[in-house]
Design a protein around this motif. Structure first.
Motif, PDB file in Angstrom:
ATOM      1  N   GLN A   9       0.840  -1.184   0.000  1.00 48.34           N
ATOM      2  CA  GLN A   9       0.000   0.000   0.000  1.00 48.34           C
ATOM      3  C   GLN A   9       0.881   1.241   0.000  1.00 48.34           C
ATOM      4  OE1 GLN A   9      -2.328  -1.765   3.703  1.00 48.34           O
ATOM      5  NE2 GLN A   9      -3.503  -0.054   2.822  1.00 48.34           N
TER       6      GLN A   9
ATOM      7  N   CYS B  59      -4.471  -1.154  -3.141  1.00 42.32           N
ATOM      8  CA  CYS B  59      -3.728  -2.213  -2.468  1.00 42.32           C
ATOM      9  C   CYS B  59      -3.331  -3.248  -3.508  1.00 42.32           C
ATOM     10  CB  CYS B  59      -4.588  -2.860  -1.385  1.00 42.32           C
ATOM     11  SG  CYS B  59      -3.766  -4.192  -0.493  1.00 42.32           S
TER      12      CYS B  59
ATOM     13  N   CYS C  45      -4.855  -2.931   4.453  1.00 49.09           N
ATOM     14  CA  CYS C  45      -5.349  -3.935   3.514  1.00 49.09           C
ATOM     15  C   CYS C  45      -4.700  -5.265   3.909  1.00 49.09           C
ATOM     16  CB  CYS C  45      -4.960  -3.535   2.092  1.00 49.09           C
ATOM     17  SG  CYS C  45      -5.218  -4.798   0.839  1.00 49.09           S
TER      18      CYS C  45
END
Lengths: 113, 112
Positions: free
Chosen positions: A6, A22, A88
């Motif tokens: 990310q 992501c 994420c």
């Protein structure tokens, strides 16, 4: 080893959509994509998760590419209270009871007035 | 419905002391876990449990013990505190596979 990548930080104007990317290029077939956020070092808060279809709930939308190698979390109308670190996470099964989450450094989203 | 409750919120220990961080959930979740978070980093898994009487190690288990005698409680024990264990500790629970995890508000531990 990190399973997701990310950007370290992003800015977003208040009222605009925040799109957080992501990359999870090594994701395998039974692994879900989860998004959590953490505000002011509080406990992480669940946002949304999905396997391969796009998902939407009252907080956000999750768009997963067809090859499942990347995804985007969309906050449709960001507010100042959405300023947080967004994680994420690709999460495999551990067993029938739950799964472990590997948190990377996340994306620090700053919503600007 | 309290969710996941952690106590204490803050703690200062001297090197070599032991203590127990408490975690309780009232959602009847089978799965519980402990994480630590160091400054500027993500969370790292210490130990987890898939049900009463069953525990297993996570990524960073050294220096910590856990037990799960009831579904509701999952205490984390520091056997002999070290400065490297200065961190914020989070407990989490979830109902089962592919469900959201609920996190407590954390325990901020400083070892001097």
């Amino acid at each position: 080893d990190a399973k997701t990548t990310q950007p370290p930080s992003m800015d977003c104007a208040e009222g605009r959509a925040a799109n957080l990317p992501c990359n999870h290029s090594t994701i395998s077939g039974n692994e879900y994509v989860y998004w959590y956020r953490q505000i002011h070092s509080q406990g992480p808060q669940y946002i949304i998760h999905g396997l391969k279809n796009n998902e939407t709930n009252e907080m956000a939308s999750l768009i997963i590419t067809e090859d499942r190698k990347s995804s985007t979390l969309i906050l449709p109308h960001a507010t100042l209270r959405d300023t947080a670190v967004y994680y994420c996470i690709v999460s495999p099964f551990v067993d029938n009871y739950g799964q472990n989450f590997v948190f990377g450094p996340g994306t620090r989203l700053s919503v600007l007035p | 419905n309290a969710g996941v409750t952690q106590t204490p919120k803050f703690q200062v220990l001297k090197t070599g002391q032991s203590m127990t961080l408490q975690c309780a959930q009232d959602m009847n979740h089978e799965y519980m876990s402990w994480y630590r978070q160091d400054p500027g980093m993500g969370l790292r898994l210490i130990h987890y449990s898939v049900g009463a009487g069953i525990t297993d190690q996570g990524e960073v288990p050294n220096g910590y013990n856990v037990s799960r005698s009831t579904t509701e409680d999952f205490p984390l024990r520091l056997l002999s505190a070290a400065p490297s264990q200065t961190s914020v500790y989070f407990c989490a629970s979830n109902l089962g596979v592919n469900t959201e995890a609920f996190f407590g508000q954390g325990t901020r531990l400083t070892v001097v």
